[in-house]
Design a protein around this motif. Structure first.
Motif, PDB file in Angstrom:
ATOM      1  N   ILE A 212      49.066  49.148  33.515  1.00 30.47           N
ATOM      2  CA  ILE A 212      50.141  49.754  34.296  1.00 30.47           C
ATOM      3  C   ILE A 212      49.914  51.261  34.368  1.00 30.47           C
ATOM      4  O   ILE A 212      49.685  51.915  33.342  1.00 30.47           O
ATOM      5  CB  ILE A 212      51.513  49.453  33.672  1.00 30.47           C
ATOM      6  CG1 ILE A 212      51.777  47.939  33.686  1.00 30.47           C
ATOM      7  CG2 ILE A 212      52.621  50.186  34.426  1.00 30.47           C
ATOM      8  CD1 ILE A 212      53.076  47.542  33.014  1.00 30.47           C
ATOM      9  N   TYR A 213      49.974  51.786  35.577  1.00 30.38           N
ATOM     10  CA  TYR A 213      49.804  53.220  35.786  1.00 30.38           C
ATOM     11  C   TYR A 213      51.035  53.788  36.478  1.00 30.38           C
ATOM     12  O   TYR A 213      51.569  53.187  37.411  1.00 30.38           O
ATOM     13  CB  TYR A 213      48.567  53.502  36.644  1.00 30.38           C
ATOM     14  CG  TYR A 213      47.264  53.156  35.959  1.00 30.38           C
ATOM     15  CD1 TYR A 213      46.633  54.066  35.119  1.00 30.38           C
ATOM     16  CD2 TYR A 213      46.674  51.906  36.148  1.00 30.38           C
ATOM     17  CE1 TYR A 213      45.441  53.742  34.492  1.00 30.38           C
ATOM     18  CE2 TYR A 213      45.488  51.575  35.528  1.00 30.38           C
ATOM     19  CZ  TYR A 213      44.873  52.499  34.696  1.00 30.38           C
ATOM     20  OH  TYR A 213      43.695  52.174  34.072  1.00 30.38           O
ATOM     21  N   GLN A 214      51.476  54.952  35.994  1.00 30.22           N
ATOM     22  CA  GLN A 214      52.573  55.657  36.655  1.00 30.22           C
ATOM     23  C   GLN A 214      52.000  56.504  37.778  1.00 30.22           C
ATOM     24  O   GLN A 214      50.979  57.174  37.616  1.00 30.22           O
ATOM     25  CB  GLN A 214      53.309  56.543  35.650  1.00 30.22           C
ATOM     26  CG  GLN A 214      54.496  57.299  36.234  1.00 30.22           C
ATOM     27  CD  GLN A 214      55.245  58.088  35.178  1.00 30.22           C
ATOM     28  OE1 GLN A 214      55.514  57.577  34.083  1.00 30.22           O
ATOM     29  NE2 GLN A 214      55.577  59.335  35.486  1.00 30.22           N
ATOM     30  N   VAL A 241      52.118  50.963  39.298  1.00 29.81           N
ATOM     31  CA  VAL A 241      51.245  49.943  39.866  1.00 29.81           C
ATOM     32  C   VAL A 241      50.587  49.180  38.726  1.00 29.81           C
ATOM     33  O   VAL A 241      50.303  49.738  37.657  1.00 29.81           O
ATOM     34  CB  VAL A 241      50.159  50.547  40.788  1.00 29.81           C
ATOM     35  CG1 VAL A 241      50.780  51.097  42.061  1.00 29.81           C
ATOM     36  CG2 VAL A 241      49.347  51.615  40.071  1.00 29.81           C
ATOM     37  N   ALA A 242      50.378  47.889  38.960  1.00 30.45           N
ATOM     38  CA  ALA A 242      49.627  47.053  38.023  1.00 30.45           C
ATOM     39  C   ALA A 242      48.219  46.896  38.575  1.00 30.45           C
ATOM     40  O   ALA A 242      48.031  46.667  39.776  1.00 30.45           O
ATOM     41  CB  ALA A 242      50.292  45.694  37.869  1.00 30.45           C
ATOM     42  N   VAL A 243      47.234  47.019  37.696  1.00 28.43           N
ATOM     43  CA  VAL A 243      45.832  47.007  38.107  1.00 28.43           C
ATOM     44  C   VAL A 243      45.071  45.984  37.271  1.00 28.43           C
ATOM     45  O   VAL A 243      45.177  45.965  36.040  1.00 28.43           O
ATOM     46  CB  VAL A 243      45.198  48.405  37.936  1.00 28.43           C
ATOM     47  CG1 VAL A 243      43.725  48.378  38.316  1.00 28.43           C
ATOM     48  CG2 VAL A 243      45.951  49.437  38.774  1.00 28.43           C
ATOM     49  N   VAL A 244      44.310  45.127  37.947  1.00 30.36           N
ATOM     50  CA  VAL A 244      43.445  44.153  37.281  1.00 30.36           C
ATOM     51  C   VAL A 244      42.004  44.458  37.663  1.00 30.36           C
ATOM     52  O   VAL A 244      41.637  44.375  38.836  1.00 30.36           O
ATOM     53  CB  VAL A 244      43.796  42.707  37.683  1.00 30.36           C
ATOM     54  CG1 VAL A 244      42.817  41.725  37.042  1.00 30.36           C
ATOM     55  CG2 VAL A 244      45.221  42.365  37.279  1.00 30.36           C
ATOM     56  N   ASP A 245      41.207  44.843  36.683  1.00 32.22           N
ATOM     57  CA  ASP A 245      39.790  45.153  36.920  1.00 32.22           C
ATOM     58  C   ASP A 245      39.610  46.129  38.080  1.00 32.22           C
ATOM     59  O   ASP A 245      38.750  45.953  38.956  1.00 32.22           O
ATOM     60  CB  ASP A 245      39.000  43.872  37.196  1.00 32.22           C
ATOM     61  CG  ASP A 245      38.961  42.940  35.995  1.00 32.22           C
ATOM     62  OD1 ASP A 245      39.026  43.448  34.860  1.00 32.22           O
ATOM     63  OD2 ASP A 245      38.877  41.720  36.193  1.00 32.22           O
ATOM     64  N   GLY A 246      40.450  47.156  38.109  1.00 34.89           N
ATOM     65  CA  GLY A 246      40.339  48.176  39.134  1.00 34.89           C
ATOM     66  C   GLY A 246      40.992  47.833  40.455  1.00 34.89           C
ATOM     67  O   GLY A 246      40.975  48.653  41.384  1.00 34.89           O
ATOM     68  N   GLU A 247      41.594  46.667  40.570  1.00 37.12           N
ATOM     69  CA  GLU A 247      42.223  46.233  41.821  1.00 37.12           C
ATOM     70  C   GLU A 247      43.739  46.343  41.711  1.00 37.12           C
ATOM     71  O   GLU A 247      44.344  45.872  40.747  1.00 37.12           O
ATOM     72  CB  GLU A 247      41.833  44.792  42.130  1.00 37.12           C
ATOM     73  CG  GLU A 247      42.431  44.257  43.419  1.00 37.12           C
ATOM     74  CD  GLU A 247      42.029  42.821  43.694  1.00 37.12           C
ATOM     75  OE1 GLU A 247      42.581  42.225  44.638  1.00 37.12           O
ATOM     76  OE2 GLU A 247      41.164  42.292  42.963  1.00 37.12           O
ATOM     77  N   LEU A 248      44.360  46.963  42.720  1.00 35.61           N
ATOM     78  CA  LEU A 248      45.811  47.067  42.758  1.00 35.61           C
ATOM     79  C   LEU A 248      46.410  45.694  43.036  1.00 35.61           C
ATOM     80  O   LEU A 248      46.064  45.048  44.030  1.00 35.61           O
ATOM     81  CB  LEU A 248      46.240  48.046  43.853  1.00 35.61           C
ATOM     82  CG  LEU A 248      45.889  49.524  43.641  1.00 35.61           C
ATOM     83  CD1 LEU A 248      46.130  50.310  44.921  1.00 35.61           C
ATOM     84  CD2 LEU A 248      46.713  50.109  42.508  1.00 35.61           C
TER      85      LEU A 248
END
Length: 363
Positions: A212-214, A241-248
């Motif tokens: 999770i990134y602000q 945003v939630a990110v999985v392996d660099g993907e939004l």
């Protein structure tokens, strides 16, 4: 269950046919013999998979599995949106539940006819029809064959979870892709390429971890087309945003009520290819937990309220012990009372439901 299939056609003797036979030392191609031993008569299972390369007999076996049960091939009316063609004898909540259950949660897609949907949306729409029709026995051919593998795996997982809730109904999926097995976690698999039958839920669904990134509204334009409301941006919001392996994969915005009484979350969107994986609720809960633990720019512990008119998201929130429902309105307020920068809200007829996050340790 022993299956014995013999396909036969004319043994052609044209010049080209004779030339091919000579070049490749093939005597004929007119006879195809397929045998399979599937010990599945006990009915103590819900999901089976027949997997193997193209031309190894998957479809032929599927057609012979159950007398009177044909391969699922729903017909779609080009003049109607898919929401009007799913659970037609049930309620609109039944239809939206089936669509959301298979990960087709993008509301604008519900309003389109089947033939204009993307391949991934068509794949999920067909699965939704299968759930809505509730057959005692279901056979789906070319399962996930024409879609992106990410969508295929997430869609397979969503379908399997929903189908197992039917209790007692059986589905056999025919596919040439082995990557969906872990996501389906089938009760048995028959591999036509190896002529091998495996019984038991030996496959484990891969775990999905996200970071999770602000951030701010800089990524919202990527998520906005998949949100069911068109509204002005929230003032003074903190975005995540939630990110999985660099993907939004998911987005959420959080602001505060006047006086820093509570936080208010909205604009929750999960990208279509990740819908059905369970990311949305986990993401929402984690962000709300951060705010409850004073992990926000105010350094103040705040409970979060969340409003939605999405019926299936509301159902999921009611089931979750970390949330409690605080309101339910059949329509919005008068538009003239609620002016915002660049637009207005209210004056609609959506059934809006409100919830408050209680927290992971709430007793």
């Amino acid at each position: 269950m022993k299956i014995d299939i013999h396909h036969q056609c004319t043994d052609h003797d044209s010049y080209r046919a004779a030339r091919i036979k000579s070049l490749f030392n093939v005597e004929q191609g007119a006879n195809v013999h397929i045998t399979a031993d599937l010990p599945i008569e006990d009915n103590d299972w819900q999901i089976g998979v027949i997997v193997g390369g193209s031309g190894t007999g998957k479809t032929s076996i599927g057609k012979k599995l159950w007398r009177g049960t044909s391969i699922h091939n729903p017909k779609w009316d080009k003049t109607k949106p898919i929401i009007d063609q799913i659970a037609v004898d049930g309620s609109i909540d039944d239809a939206t539940a089936c669509l959301s259950a298979v990960g087709l949660g993008t509301v604008p897609a519900w309003l389109r006819p089947y033939h204009v949907l993307s391949n991934g949306e068509q794949f999920r729409a067909n699965l939704a029809r299968a759930l809505a029709d509730e057959p005692e026995r279901l056979i789906i051919d070319e399962f996930s064959s024409v879609v992106d593998r990410q969508i295929a795996c997430i869609g397979a997982n969503a379908f399997a979870k929903s189908w197992r809730r039917t209790k007692g109904k059986q589905a056999v999926l025919l596919t040439c892709h082995y990557d969906v097995l872990d996501w389906l976690q089938p009760d048995w698999v028959y591999d036509t390429s190896k002529n091998e039958f495996i019984r038991g839920r030996l496959w484990q669904r891969p775990s999905i971890t996200f970071e999770i990134y602000q951030t701010n509204w800089q990524f919202w334009h990527l998520f906005e087309p998949h949100h069911y409301l068109k509204m002005p941006l929230m003032i003074a919001a903190t975005n995540y945003v939630a990110v999985v392996d660099g993907e939004l994969v998911a987005h959420l915005a959080v602001s505060t009520r006047p006086g820093l009484i509570e936080a208010r979350a909205c604009r929750l969107v999960v990208m279509p290819e990740w819908q059905g994986a369970g990311i949305g609720m986990r993401f929402l809960n984690q962000v709300c937990e951060h705010w409850l633990n004073a992990e926000n720019r105010y350094n103040k512990p705040l409970r979060t309220i969340f409003h939605t008119s999405h019926p299936n998201l509301a159902t999921a929130l009611r089931r979750n012990p970390k949330w409690t429902q605080i309101s339910g309105q059949l329509h919005g307020g008068r538009a003239s009372r609620a002016l915002t920068a660049g637009g207005k809200y209210g004056g609609h007829f959506r059934a809006v439901q409100g919830f408050r996050y209680l927290g992971a340790d709430y007793d």
